[in-house]
Design a protein around this motif. Structure first.
Motif, PDB file in Angstrom:
ATOM      1  N   SER A   1      -6.481  -3.413   3.526  1.00  0.00           N
ATOM      2  CA  SER A   1      -7.743  -2.858   3.042  1.00  0.00           C
ATOM      3  C   SER A   1      -8.486  -2.118   4.146  1.00  0.00           C
ATOM      4  O   SER A   1      -9.040  -1.037   3.935  1.00  0.00           O
ATOM      5  CB  SER A   1      -8.626  -3.977   2.475  1.00  0.00           C
ATOM      6  OG  SER A   1      -8.040  -4.548   1.321  1.00  0.00           O
TER       7      SER A   1
ATOM      8  N   ARG B   1      -8.710  -4.155  -3.299  1.00  0.00           N
ATOM      9  CA  ARG B   1      -8.891  -5.267  -2.368  1.00  0.00           C
ATOM     10  C   ARG B   1      -8.182  -6.547  -2.825  1.00  0.00           C
ATOM     11  O   ARG B   1      -7.757  -7.369  -1.993  1.00  0.00           O
ATOM     12  CB  ARG B   1     -10.380  -5.542  -2.158  1.00  0.00           C
ATOM     13  CG  ARG B   1     -11.099  -6.101  -3.385  1.00  0.00           C
ATOM     14  CD  ARG B   1     -12.608  -6.074  -3.231  1.00  0.00           C
ATOM     15  NE  ARG B   1     -13.296  -6.686  -4.373  1.00  0.00           N
ATOM     16  CZ  ARG B   1     -13.474  -6.086  -5.536  1.00  0.00           C
ATOM     17  NH1 ARG B   1     -13.007  -4.853  -5.725  1.00  0.00           N
ATOM     18  NH2 ARG B   1     -14.111  -6.706  -6.518  1.00  0.00           N
TER      19      ARG B   1
ATOM     20  N   SER C   1       0.848  -1.192   0.000  1.00  0.00           N
ATOM     21  CA  SER C   1       0.000   0.000   0.000  1.00  0.00           C
ATOM     22  C   SER C   1       0.883   1.241   0.000  1.00  0.00           C
ATOM     23  O   SER C   1       1.950   1.256   0.624  1.00  0.00           O
ATOM     24  CB  SER C   1      -0.941   0.003   1.201  1.00  0.00           C
ATOM     25  OG  SER C   1      -0.207  -0.072   2.405  1.00  0.00           O
TER      26      SER C   1
ATOM     27  N   TYR D   1      -4.361  -6.121  -1.996  1.00  0.00           N
ATOM     28  CA  TYR D   1      -4.002  -5.941  -0.595  1.00  0.00           C
ATOM     29  C   TYR D   1      -4.487  -7.109   0.253  1.00  0.00           C
ATOM     30  O   TYR D   1      -5.493  -7.762  -0.075  1.00  0.00           O
ATOM     31  CB  TYR D   1      -4.631  -4.667  -0.034  1.00  0.00           C
ATOM     32  CG  TYR D   1      -4.113  -3.373  -0.619  1.00  0.00           C
ATOM     33  CD1 TYR D   1      -2.925  -3.330  -1.343  1.00  0.00           C
ATOM     34  CD2 TYR D   1      -4.827  -2.190  -0.448  1.00  0.00           C
ATOM     35  CE1 TYR D   1      -2.459  -2.137  -1.877  1.00  0.00           C
ATOM     36  CE2 TYR D   1      -4.371  -0.987  -0.981  1.00  0.00           C
ATOM     37  CZ  TYR D   1      -3.188  -0.976  -1.693  1.00  0.00           C
ATOM     38  OH  TYR D   1      -2.740   0.204  -2.206  1.00  0.00           O
TER      39      TYR D   1
ATOM     40  N   TRP E   1      -6.210  -8.287   3.901  1.00  0.00           N
ATOM     41  CA  TRP E   1      -7.378  -7.673   4.534  1.00  0.00           C
ATOM     42  C   TRP E   1      -7.008  -6.550   5.486  1.00  0.00           C
ATOM     43  O   TRP E   1      -7.714  -5.534   5.591  1.00  0.00           O
ATOM     44  CB  TRP E   1      -8.221  -8.737   5.247  1.00  0.00           C
ATOM     45  CG  TRP E   1      -7.600  -9.317   6.494  1.00  0.00           C
ATOM     46  CD1 TRP E   1      -6.833 -10.422   6.590  1.00  0.00           C
ATOM     47  CD2 TRP E   1      -7.703  -8.780   7.819  1.00  0.00           C
ATOM     48  NE1 TRP E   1      -6.437 -10.627   7.899  1.00  0.00           N
ATOM     49  CE2 TRP E   1      -6.960  -9.641   8.669  1.00  0.00           C
ATOM     50  CE3 TRP E   1      -8.347  -7.669   8.377  1.00  0.00           C
ATOM     51  CZ2 TRP E   1      -6.836  -9.418  10.032  1.00  0.00           C
ATOM     52  CZ3 TRP E   1      -8.236  -7.450   9.746  1.00  0.00           C
ATOM     53  CH2 TRP E   1      -7.486  -8.329  10.554  1.00  0.00           C
TER      54      TRP E   1
ATOM     55  N   ALA F   1     -10.346   1.551  -0.927  1.00  0.00           N
ATOM     56  CA  ALA F   1     -10.066   0.244  -0.319  1.00  0.00           C
ATOM     57  C   ALA F   1     -10.664  -0.887  -1.153  1.00  0.00           C
ATOM     58  O   ALA F   1     -10.036  -1.942  -1.339  1.00  0.00           O
ATOM     59  CB  ALA F   1     -10.615   0.210   1.107  1.00  0.00           C
ATOM     60  N   TRP F   2     -11.875  -0.680  -1.667  1.00  0.00           N
ATOM     61  CA  TRP F   2     -12.530  -1.716  -2.464  1.00  0.00           C
ATOM     62  C   TRP F   2     -11.801  -1.927  -3.796  1.00  0.00           C
ATOM     63  O   TRP F   2     -11.646  -3.059  -4.257  1.00  0.00           O
ATOM     64  CB  TRP F   2     -13.985  -1.325  -2.713  1.00  0.00           C
ATOM     65  CG  TRP F   2     -14.759  -2.336  -3.517  1.00  0.00           C
ATOM     66  CD1 TRP F   2     -15.093  -2.262  -4.839  1.00  0.00           C
ATOM     67  CD2 TRP F   2     -15.283  -3.574  -3.044  1.00  0.00           C
ATOM     68  NE1 TRP F   2     -15.795  -3.364  -5.227  1.00  0.00           N
ATOM     69  CE2 TRP F   2     -15.931  -4.203  -4.140  1.00  0.00           C
ATOM     70  CE3 TRP F   2     -15.276  -4.215  -1.812  1.00  0.00           C
ATOM     71  CZ2 TRP F   2     -16.551  -5.434  -4.036  1.00  0.00           C
ATOM     72  CZ3 TRP F   2     -15.909  -5.445  -1.700  1.00  0.00           C
ATOM     73  CH2 TRP F   2     -16.532  -6.039  -2.803  1.00  0.00           C
TER      74      TRP F   2
END
Length: 509
Positions: A422, A414, A303, A417, A419, A410-411
């Motif tokens: 996210s 997803r 991220s 990444y 969890w 975040a979606w």
């Protein structure tokens, strides 16, 4: 000092909350770690150490704490000088034999006044505290084998902290490290191993380096692989670090870090306008487009995070608004985790240029330089800039757009990444830009209640409540509650300030 008991050491990270809250800010990452590294230099057989971080623990207001220490060590960002002086006054009042020590950016930027206020002034790194310990006590009170006192950080919410390098190999004009001019150096493998051993098991690790990448590829790769060894052993689930823009010029860097457990990277994009970046001497970020960097990191399951600086002296409201809107409408770009005004930090090239160019506003205090209020003249009228700034810093009027963007971002990523990443991508902007709940102990919350309203303008702000002593103090302590003024009523540097920094290397010549 009484015999037959351990020496009492209080280490304080002094902090003036820019939003004028006295309550703890415990969800902010990273935490200040200098106090815990300092604590490791005191021998535990002979010394009892307490750490108080005014950001993490909230404002220090308890008389019992001021009465406790034999030695009080203070550190903090330069703008917190007034706060360190206030806290030292409380300690001296309630424990007259206390020895006071100051170090860090404050001591390096303001050596003369620190020499007057504190018993010991340290202008070096944390290692210098060892000499102070021997001077106050004797060599037996200095730890033979130093390691950070991470045991004192609890609760840490599962985050461990690590330092693998010191300083930075770049010289951004607004950075305090540029003013200090100290060389970029890497820790030895033994030093990093010691820190990791002291940390123990953690959920995640945040590397505190100002520039994890640096200018020596062999040491960079060695540090990445060393952290990776601990990750593969299961000491933590992942780690993150701060890198400069040149890191992204070699795609193999991302691959190497991902293979060794890196889950997050922070880089100072700072501004989307190349001309503004050039005035900051931030050449390494000229190609740091947050969209492309986010995509590059996501390919490796990393991220991306960044900070943004707005500069009303170089940018119009319309230009800044266009940058913010560009981010809000693109779900692939994360919102900045840090949004700040340019800070003319004392001792930096940027400060010297601002002072020479008469950009500093009148009646600016050192404590005003927190990045959340105007201290330099904007290019547009104050009556339009100040209301816009007030709304911008907390996304007032666009909370729905903020929430929608966070969730969509975040979606969108997803599948790249894990969890945890996210969840953090969705929650972090909401925590950063929604109002702080201000929950602390009753005294802290009452102190916050007494604060005058923040005006976002240094020329109109009233002194915060900390400048009124909490307790009845003898008259000779009155000077310790007088703020250090940077400019006078005409915007010129004050004699008080010029005398305070005597002995510091001037960047004006």
């Amino acid at each position: 000092m009484p015999t037959g008991r351990k020496r009492r050491i209080l280490i304080v990270n002094a902090y003036f909350d820019p939003w004028r809250s006295s309550s703890p800010t415990r969800l902010f990452v990273p935490r200040a770690m200098a106090p815990y590294y300092l604590a490791g230099y005191f021998d535990q057989t002979h010394c009892e150490v307490r750490v108080w971080d005014e950001m993490y623990h909230g404002a220090l207001l308890q008389r019992s704490v001021f009465e406790w220490p034999d030695v009080a060590v203070f550190t903090g960002l330069t703008a917190a000088f007034d706060r360190t002086r206030q806290l030292a006054a409380y300690c001296r009042h309630f424990s007259p034999k206390v020895a006071t020590v100051i170090g860090g950016p404050i001591a390096r930027a303001l050596p003369a006044i620190c020499n007057d206020v504190f018993d010991y002034t340290c202008q070096g790194d944390v290692e210098e505290i060892g000499e102070v310990i021997e001077s106050i006590f004797d060599p037996g009170h200095r730890a033979h084998h130093t390691a950070p006192r991470f045991d004192l950080t609890a609760p840490s919410m599962g985050v461990g902290y690590l330092e693998t390098t010191k300083n930075c190999n770049f010289a951004c004009s607004f950075c305090s490290l540029s003013g200090e001019g100290r060389a970029y150096t890497a820790h030895s493998r033994a030093s990093i191993e010691t820190q990791l051993d002291a940390m123990g098991k953690a959920f995640a690790v945040m590397v505190l380096d100002n520039n994890f990448y640096g200018n020596n590829r062999s040491t960079f790769e060695a540090r990445v692989r060393l952290i990776g060894e601990r990750w593969r052993q299961g000491q933590f689930r992942g780690w993150g670090a701060l890198v400069t823009g040149d890191f992204f010029k070699r795609p193999e860097n991302l691959k190497l870090m991902a293979e060794n457990g890196c889950k997050g990277i922070f880089s100072g994009v700072e501004n989307l306008d190349p001309q503004v970046l050039k005035t900051f001497n931030k050449k390494q970020s000229l190609a740091s487009d947050p969209k492309s960097l986010t995509e590059a990191c996501a390919q490796y399951g990393i991220s991306f995070d960044y900070g943004m600086i707005v500069d009303f002296g170089q940018q119009t409201i319309a230009e800044i608004e266009a940058q913010i809107s560009e981010i809000l409408v693109d779900q692939t770009i994360p919102l900045p985790s840090l949004l700040s005004l340019t800070i003319p930090i004392v001792g930096t090239p940027y400060f010297e240029e601002a002072a020479r160019s008469d950009r500093l506003m009148p009646n600016v205090l050192l404590s005003d330089m927190d990045g959340q209020k105007l201290v330099e003249w904007p290019k547009e009228p104050l009556e339009t800039v100040v209301p816009y700034l007030r709304d911008l810093l907390q996304f007032r009027g666009r909370k729905f757009a903020l929430t929608r963007h966070s969730l969509r971002h975040a979606w969108h990523w997803r599948k790249q990444y894990e969890w945890e990443q996210s969840v953090l991508a969705a929650v972090r902007p909401l925590h950063r830009f929604y109002s702080n709940l201000g929950i602390g102990n009753p005294r802290q919350m009452f102190q916050s209640f007494k604060e005058p309203a923040l005006t976002y303008n240094a020329t109109t702000d009233k002194l915060r409540s900390a400048y009124r002593p909490l307790f009845h103090m003898p008259a000779h302590f009155a000077k310790d509650f007088v703020p250090l003024a940077i400019t006078d009523s005409k915007g010129a540097l004050t004699d008080q300030f010029l005398e305070a920094r005597t002995g510091a290397r001037s960047l004006a010549s």
